[in-house]
Design a protein around this motif. Structure first.
Motif, PDB file in Angstrom:
ATOM      1  N   SER A  72      18.315 -12.233  -5.868  1.00  0.00           N
ATOM      2  CA  SER A  72      19.205 -13.290  -6.349  1.00  0.00           C
ATOM      3  C   SER A  72      20.656 -12.948  -6.024  1.00  0.00           C
ATOM      4  O   SER A  72      21.152 -11.881  -6.361  1.00  0.00           O
ATOM      5  CB  SER A  72      19.028 -13.464  -7.856  1.00  0.00           C
ATOM      6  N   ASN A  73      21.336 -13.848  -5.370  1.00  0.00           N
ATOM      7  CA  ASN A  73      22.758 -13.655  -5.062  1.00  0.00           C
ATOM      8  C   ASN A  73      23.654 -14.509  -5.938  1.00  0.00           C
ATOM      9  O   ASN A  73      24.868 -14.406  -5.881  1.00  0.00           O
ATOM     10  CB  ASN A  73      23.012 -13.983  -3.584  1.00  0.00           C
TER      11      ASN A  73
ATOM     12  N   VAL B  26      22.490 -12.744 -12.036  1.00  0.00           N
ATOM     13  CA  VAL B  26      21.758 -11.535 -12.385  1.00  0.00           C
ATOM     14  C   VAL B  26      21.647 -11.500 -13.895  1.00  0.00           C
ATOM     15  O   VAL B  26      22.653 -11.626 -14.602  1.00  0.00           O
ATOM     16  CB  VAL B  26      22.469 -10.264 -11.877  1.00  0.00           C
TER      17      VAL B  26
ATOM     18  N   PRO C  39      19.615  -8.388  -8.172  1.00  0.00           N
ATOM     19  CA  PRO C  39      20.054  -8.396  -6.767  1.00  0.00           C
ATOM     20  C   PRO C  39      19.037  -7.648  -5.907  1.00  0.00           C
ATOM     21  O   PRO C  39      17.982  -7.238  -6.387  1.00  0.00           O
ATOM     22  CB  PRO C  39      21.384  -7.647  -6.832  1.00  0.00           C
ATOM     23  N   LYS C  40      19.343  -7.452  -4.638  1.00  0.00           N
ATOM     24  CA  LYS C  40      18.442  -6.695  -3.761  1.00  0.00           C
ATOM     25  C   LYS C  40      18.289  -5.272  -4.285  1.00  0.00           C
ATOM     26  O   LYS C  40      19.169  -4.746  -4.956  1.00  0.00           O
ATOM     27  CB  LYS C  40      19.010  -6.677  -2.340  1.00  0.00           C
TER      28      LYS C  40
ATOM     29  N   GLU D  99      20.926  -2.650  -4.290  1.00  0.00           N
ATOM     30  CA  GLU D  99      22.174  -2.986  -4.979  1.00  0.00           C
ATOM     31  C   GLU D  99      22.142  -2.677  -6.469  1.00  0.00           C
ATOM     32  O   GLU D  99      23.108  -2.950  -7.171  1.00  0.00           O
ATOM     33  CB  GLU D  99      22.504  -4.479  -4.770  1.00  0.00           C
TER      34      GLU D  99
ATOM     35  N   LYS E 115      25.734  -2.135  -7.016  1.00  0.00           N
ATOM     36  CA  LYS E 115      26.533  -3.178  -7.662  1.00  0.00           C
ATOM     37  C   LYS E 115      26.251  -3.255  -9.151  1.00  0.00           C
ATOM     38  O   LYS E 115      27.097  -3.694  -9.927  1.00  0.00           O
ATOM     39  CB  LYS E 115      26.258  -4.525  -6.998  1.00  0.00           C
TER      40      LYS E 115
END
Length: 577
Positions: free
Chosen positions: A364-365, A368, A430-431, A434, A516
């Motif tokens: 998901s960009n 989160v 996120p990925k 990240e 992140k």
């Protein structure tokens, strides 16, 4: 053994064995197996030649033919040399096939155990089988070795049976048995006697030895439990030493070892009875053909060479028909290994099939966090820990999760990580590269300190991205100056470093990966408040864009976070900004 139990072992064997024999390595495996079987066929052929040699040799001795004596000695030496060479290469190729099969099976089992975190889900389900490490390392090796030994042995005995049954049938001739006023003519009577003798022996062997299957199964389990108890002490030496727990640990060792010895004594007793029976069975098989041949010898119808040939042929036929008698102990071990590996397969399959109503978006960009998430316990009542929880983690630079023990703080973090299957709702992450989760007790793999710092990323990848100087700077930033010159020292660092130092190693990983999002589950619980505060400040300094989600009990961390998520009883929760 009932037909139902036999079908169980055959089905389990099919599942365990067919994978390799249908894999990309199958043609090479079939090739090696074919050569082994051909060598065994040649070995049986040589045994037939030796059987014929017996007659020639003893007839020559009886006739005092000295010149023929040395010729037959030379003939036997040549047959023996070829037989030895065939035996050596047969065993070598069988072991080569064993290595390849074991390598393939071990790889598949390790992948299945690690796949989709099955090793973790097994504990959640309460179905974590005893000692999976033993099942992969020892049981697979035993399964492959015993399967090849039993299979090739059975094929060899079948070939022997066919070859020597023809010989024994021709040597037996005809016997007439009078019963009352009737006379019954029996052709190849020694073959029939050998068949009856073997059937009776096989049946009695199974009655005597069937208990060995369960006893061997339990023995493997008790041995592994005993070994695991000692391994636990090795892994927790300091805690046990502080508690002065030597006495209860010693009592635990002795209790487990007593179980090992008790079960082994049961095996000894049953094995003694079985060995006594099979030894008597084997010795009786030696005298039977001599008793049957004696009337013709004393009637001067045959020579001594014929008796020796009959005796040897009868022994070969009887031995082939009695294969299950001689191999019963090995079969019992094989059955126990098959049960253990089948149990491993079934439990792992259940873990992999465990379904969850939790929807996880790992790329998901946009957002989160969690949305309408319910978390509950895996008990019969499915007690709710957290109810209808929605949190947008993009909204907070740092979030502290607090609450009384047992309300579900760590379980919420497991849900975010996708580890907790007993939940429903939506999770957005996120990925994978990240975000990073740090548990309360860090894991340090065996190897160099550099490997421990770079875990779970491969050491070579870290070495390509970071120089030694950069890694040393990170260690200094995490207050680990004493370790900067030990990057390439290989040792058990989880034993050498204190829990506080291990937690700082975990913080060093954060600086290496620069995620992140970082999720900390009481990841500073072993540190004093000053050092704990310094590490949080360090993260904000080095990684100002990284969002921090923490679980903690200390109120001193409240000032280090933008918002607080408080979990309460009965699934209630609230956020304070």
């Amino acid at each position: 053994m009932t037909s139902r139990r036999i079908m169980y072992y055959l089905q389990a064997f099919k599942i365990l064995a067919l994978g390799y024999w249908r894999s990309e390595q199958k043609w090479k495996a079939y090739g090696i197996l074919a050569v082994v079987l051909i060598l065994n066929l040649a070995s049986v052929f040589l045994t037939v030649l030796v059987n014929d040699w017996y007659k020639e040799f003893w007839d020559v001795l009886q006739a005092y033919e000295f010149d023929s004596f040395w010729y037959l000695v030379g003939k036997f030496s040549l047959i023996a040399a070829i037989y030895i060479a065939i035996g050596v290469y047969s065993v070598y190729l069988q072991q080569l096939l064993q290595i390849k099969w074991r390598e393939w099976l071990t790889d598949k089992y390790l992948v299945r155990w690690m796949e989709n975190r099955a090793y973790y889900k097994l504990k959640l389900m309460g179905k974590d089988m005893d000692n999976p490490d033993q099942r992969i390392s020892e049981d697979i090796n035993q399964f492959v070795a015993l399967t090849l030994s039993l299979t090739i042995g059975l094929v060899r005995q079948l070939i022997t049976l066919v070859a020597f049954t023809v010989i024994l049938w021709n040597l037996s001739g005809i016997i007439t048995v009078p019963i009352g006023s009737y006379e019954f003519t029996i052709y190849g009577y020694m073959v029939w006697l050998s068949l009856v003798y073997s059937i009776v022996g096989t049946y009695l062997t199974h009655k005597v030895g069937k208990a060995l299957i369960n006893l061997n199964y339990e023995q493997q389990k008790y041995e592994a439990d005993f070994r695991f108890a000692m391994m636990r002490v090795r892994e927790n030496t300091e805690s046990i030493a502080f508690y002065r727990g030597e006495k209860p640990e010693l009592e635990n060792f002795l209790t487990r070892f007593k179980i090992v010895i008790g079960n082994f004594r049961d095996i000894m007793t049953r094995q003694k009875i079985l060995n006594g029976f099979t030894a008597g069975y084997g010795q009786l098989a030696i005298i039977i053909p001599l008793l049957l041949a004696a009337p013709r010898w004393f009637a001067k119808e045959v020579q001594v060479g014929w008796i020796m040939q009959v005796s040897n042929a009868f022994g070969q036929v009887q031995g082939a028909m009695s294969y299950f008698v001689d191999a019963y102990t090995t079969i019992a071990q094989w059955c126990s290994v098959v049960r253990r590996l089948d149990g491993f397969n079934r439990h792992v399959s259940e873990a992999l099939d465990l379904k969850s109503d939790l929807m996880i978006d790992n790329a998901s960009n946009i957002k989160v966090g969690i949305e309408n998430v319910d978390v509950f316990l895996p008990n019969k009542n499915k007690d709710v820990l957290i109810k209808n929880c929605t949190i947008d983690l993009m909204k907070y630079q740092s979030l502290l999760i607090m609450g009384a023990s047992g309300v579900g703080k760590s379980t919420l973090l497991r849900t975010l990580a996708g580890l907790w299957s007993y939940a429903k709702g939506n999770v957005y992450l996120p990925k994978e590269e990240e975000f990073l989760f740090l548990p309360q007790r860090p894991y340090l793999p065996l190897g160099s300190l550099r490997q421990a710092i770079s875990y779970p990323v491969v050491e070579e990848v870290i070495s390509e991205k970071y120089s030694d100087e950069e890694i040393k700077e990170i260690l200094i930033a995490c207050k680990l100056e004493n370790l900067v010159d030990k990057l390439d020292i290989v040792d058990d660092w989880s034993r050498i470093l204190s829990l506080g130092e291990q937690q700082r190693i975990a913080f060093a990983r954060i600086l290496l990966y620069k995620p992140k999002f970082v999720f900390l589950d009481e990841a500073t619980s072993a540190l004093d408040e000053t050092l704990e505060g310094n590490l949080y400040d360090m993260l904000k300094t080095y990684l100002p864009d990284t969002r921090i989600i923490s679980i903690a009990h200390r109120s001193s961390l409240i000032c280090k976070h933008q918002a607080i998520l408080k979990l309460k009883e009965k699934g209630c929760w609230e956020i304070h900004e």
